[in-house]
Write a protein that holds these residues in place. Sequence first.
Motif, PDB file in Angstrom:
ATOM      1  N   HIS A 118       0.878  -1.364   0.068  1.00  0.00           N
ATOM      2  CA  HIS A 118       0.027   0.088  -0.151  1.00  0.00           C
ATOM      3  C   HIS A 118       0.868   1.312   0.086  1.00  0.00           C
ATOM      4  CE1 HIS A 118      -3.310  -2.495   0.792  1.00  0.00           C
ATOM      5  NE2 HIS A 118      -3.044  -2.761   2.053  1.00  0.00           N
ATOM      6  N   ARG A 119       0.429   2.219  -0.596  1.00  0.00           N
ATOM      7  CA  ARG A 119       1.002   3.726  -0.619  1.00  0.00           C
ATOM      8  C   ARG A 119       0.688   4.426   0.696  1.00  0.00           C
ATOM      9  NH1 ARG A 119      -1.152   6.391  -5.405  1.00  0.00           N
ATOM     10  NH2 ARG A 119      -2.889   5.156  -5.029  1.00  0.00           N
ATOM     11  N   SER A 120       1.400   5.015   1.279  1.00  0.00           N
ATOM     12  CA  SER A 120       1.246   5.703   2.581  1.00  0.00           C
ATOM     13  C   SER A 120       0.203   6.975   2.142  1.00  0.00           C
ATOM     14  CB  SER A 120       2.282   6.177   3.273  1.00  0.00           C
ATOM     15  OG  SER A 120       3.240   4.992   3.547  1.00  0.00           O
ATOM     16  N   LEU A 121      -0.764   7.021   3.480  1.00  0.00           N
ATOM     17  CA  LEU A 121      -1.350   8.546   3.522  1.00  0.00           C
ATOM     18  C   LEU A 121      -0.627   9.569   3.893  1.00  0.00           C
ATOM     19  CD1 LEU A 121      -4.789   6.999   4.762  1.00  0.00           C
ATOM     20  CD2 LEU A 121      -4.283   7.160   2.432  1.00  0.00           C
ATOM     21  N   THR A 122      -0.812  10.989   3.254  1.00  0.00           N
ATOM     22  CA  THR A 122      -0.145  12.099   3.641  1.00  0.00           C
ATOM     23  C   THR A 122      -0.860  12.378   5.013  1.00  0.00           C
ATOM     24  OG1 THR A 122      -1.769  13.575   2.694  1.00  0.00           O
ATOM     25  CG2 THR A 122       0.015  12.907   1.267  1.00  0.00           C
ATOM     26  N   SER A 123      -0.165  13.299   5.479  1.00  0.00           N
ATOM     27  CA  SER A 123      -0.795  13.597   7.098  1.00  0.00           C
ATOM     28  C   SER A 123      -1.996  14.366   6.871  1.00  0.00           C
ATOM     29  CB  SER A 123       0.154  14.656   7.787  1.00  0.00           C
ATOM     30  OG  SER A 123       0.537  15.758   6.738  1.00  0.00           O
ATOM     31  N   ARG A 124      -2.080  15.150   5.754  1.00  0.00           N
ATOM     32  CA  ARG A 124      -3.441  15.666   5.570  1.00  0.00           C
ATOM     33  C   ARG A 124      -4.695  14.735   5.118  1.00  0.00           C
ATOM     34  NH1 ARG A 124      -5.676  20.418   6.844  1.00  0.00           N
ATOM     35  NH2 ARG A 124      -4.290  21.722   5.818  1.00  0.00           N
ATOM     36  N   GLU A 125      -4.252  13.889   4.333  1.00  0.00           N
ATOM     37  CA  GLU A 125      -5.166  12.531   4.103  1.00  0.00           C
ATOM     38  C   GLU A 125      -5.433  11.723   5.163  1.00  0.00           C
ATOM     39  OE1 GLU A 125      -3.617  11.871  -0.452  1.00  0.00           O
ATOM     40  OE2 GLU A 125      -2.979  10.543   1.030  1.00  0.00           O
ATOM     41  N   ARG A 176      -9.749  10.713   9.310  1.00  0.00           N
ATOM     42  CA  ARG A 176     -10.016  10.534  10.498  1.00  0.00           C
ATOM     43  C   ARG A 176     -11.747  11.501  10.940  1.00  0.00           C
ATOM     44  NH1 ARG A 176      -4.732  11.762  11.741  1.00  0.00           N
ATOM     45  NH2 ARG A 176      -3.734  10.220  12.518  1.00  0.00           N
ATOM     46  N   MET A 177     -11.739  12.462  10.404  1.00  0.00           N
ATOM     47  CA  MET A 177     -12.915  13.290  10.177  1.00  0.00           C
ATOM     48  C   MET A 177     -14.105  12.525   9.403  1.00  0.00           C
ATOM     49  SD  MET A 177     -11.661  17.107   9.762  1.00  0.00           S
ATOM     50  CE  MET A 177     -10.507  18.123  10.806  1.00  0.00           C
ATOM     51  N   LEU A 193     -10.952  22.560   8.444  1.00  0.00           N
ATOM     52  CA  LEU A 193      -9.569  22.285   8.035  1.00  0.00           C
ATOM     53  C   LEU A 193      -9.219  23.614   7.368  1.00  0.00           C
ATOM     54  CD1 LEU A 193      -8.977  18.814   6.802  1.00  0.00           C
ATOM     55  CD2 LEU A 193      -8.333  19.729   9.036  1.00  0.00           C
ATOM     56  N   ASN A 194     -10.222  24.494   7.187  1.00  0.00           N
ATOM     57  CA  ASN A 194     -10.151  25.863   6.593  1.00  0.00           C
ATOM     58  C   ASN A 194      -9.392  25.562   5.078  1.00  0.00           C
ATOM     59  OD1 ASN A 194     -10.414  28.501   6.391  1.00  0.00           O
ATOM     60  ND2 ASN A 194      -8.190  29.135   7.264  1.00  0.00           N
ATOM     61  N   GLU A 215     -13.875  23.016  -0.235  1.00  0.00           N
ATOM     62  CA  GLU A 215     -14.558  21.687  -0.239  1.00  0.00           C
ATOM     63  C   GLU A 215     -13.959  21.196  -1.298  1.00  0.00           C
ATOM     64  OE1 GLU A 215     -19.438  20.192  -0.232  1.00  0.00           O
ATOM     65  OE2 GLU A 215     -18.875  22.283  -0.176  1.00  0.00           O
ATOM     66  N   VAL A 216     -13.750  21.423  -2.754  1.00  0.00           N
ATOM     67  CA  VAL A 216     -13.085  20.574  -3.678  1.00  0.00           C
ATOM     68  C   VAL A 216     -11.943  19.818  -3.252  1.00  0.00           C
ATOM     69  CG1 VAL A 216     -12.115  22.568  -4.855  1.00  0.00           C
ATOM     70  CG2 VAL A 216     -12.905  20.802  -6.107  1.00  0.00           C
ATOM     71  N   THR A 217     -11.011  20.623  -2.619  1.00  0.00           N
ATOM     72  CA  THR A 217      -9.882  20.033  -1.936  1.00  0.00           C
ATOM     73  C   THR A 217     -10.089  18.747  -0.958  1.00  0.00           C
ATOM     74  OG1 THR A 217      -8.747  22.399  -2.263  1.00  0.00           O
ATOM     75  CG2 THR A 217      -7.652  20.578  -0.814  1.00  0.00           C
ATOM     76  N   VAL A 218     -10.931  19.127  -0.118  1.00  0.00           N
ATOM     77  CA  VAL A 218     -11.529  17.910   0.616  1.00  0.00           C
ATOM     78  C   VAL A 218     -12.071  16.574  -0.271  1.00  0.00           C
ATOM     79  CG1 VAL A 218     -13.169  16.853   2.256  1.00  0.00           C
ATOM     80  CG2 VAL A 218     -12.178  19.209   2.611  1.00  0.00           C
TER      81      VAL A 218
END
Length: 194
Positions: A128-135, A140-141, A155-156, A159-162
């Motif tokens: 598996h590829r690792s998730l970034t800290s933002r991912e 978690r959310m 996260l400020n 929405e498209v980035t989410v």
Amino acid sequence: MVRMGLSASLNVEPDMEVVAEAGNGEAALGAYRQHLPSLVIMDVRLPGSSGAEATAAIAQEFPDARVLMLSTHSGEEEVFRSLQAGARGYILKSAIREELLRAIREVYGGRRYIDPAVAPLLAARMQHRSLTSRELEVLRMVAKGLGNKEIAASLNIAEVTVKLHVSHVLDKLSVKDRTEAATAALQRGIISLD
């Protein structure tokens, strides 16, 4: 109670002596500094910090430290994080005494030891590829049931980035939807809802 039982069990071995015990990661690092043990048996779950974090702290200061992780959990991510942090072995608490002694002697001898029950999980994790800290933050959310709009506000970010982060998470975890992502992440030990 577990530490006391483990200590008593190891102290009857002619080639082993328990020189210290610690109840959390900070105490483990302090005990290591004071006693410089030949081997550390580290629980994956500790109050305050994880066993992987405590192992990383010990390994950073003492690169030759030999740490054997002991856990009731076999989530592939916990195994991976533990080894990445510097542990040289990983064994489940359900292992029989002889297997634990074998693991201790292997790690003490400078070799690696992976419990046969978790070896396939570790092999799968390596694919598996690792998730970034933002991912991970977004995941978690998602696991807490938040929608894209709520995550974006929290996260400020847009929405498209989410949506993009969620898409990457689904792809990296090889799942079809948010519910599967949350379930897989919890089962594999990628996240916890603590």
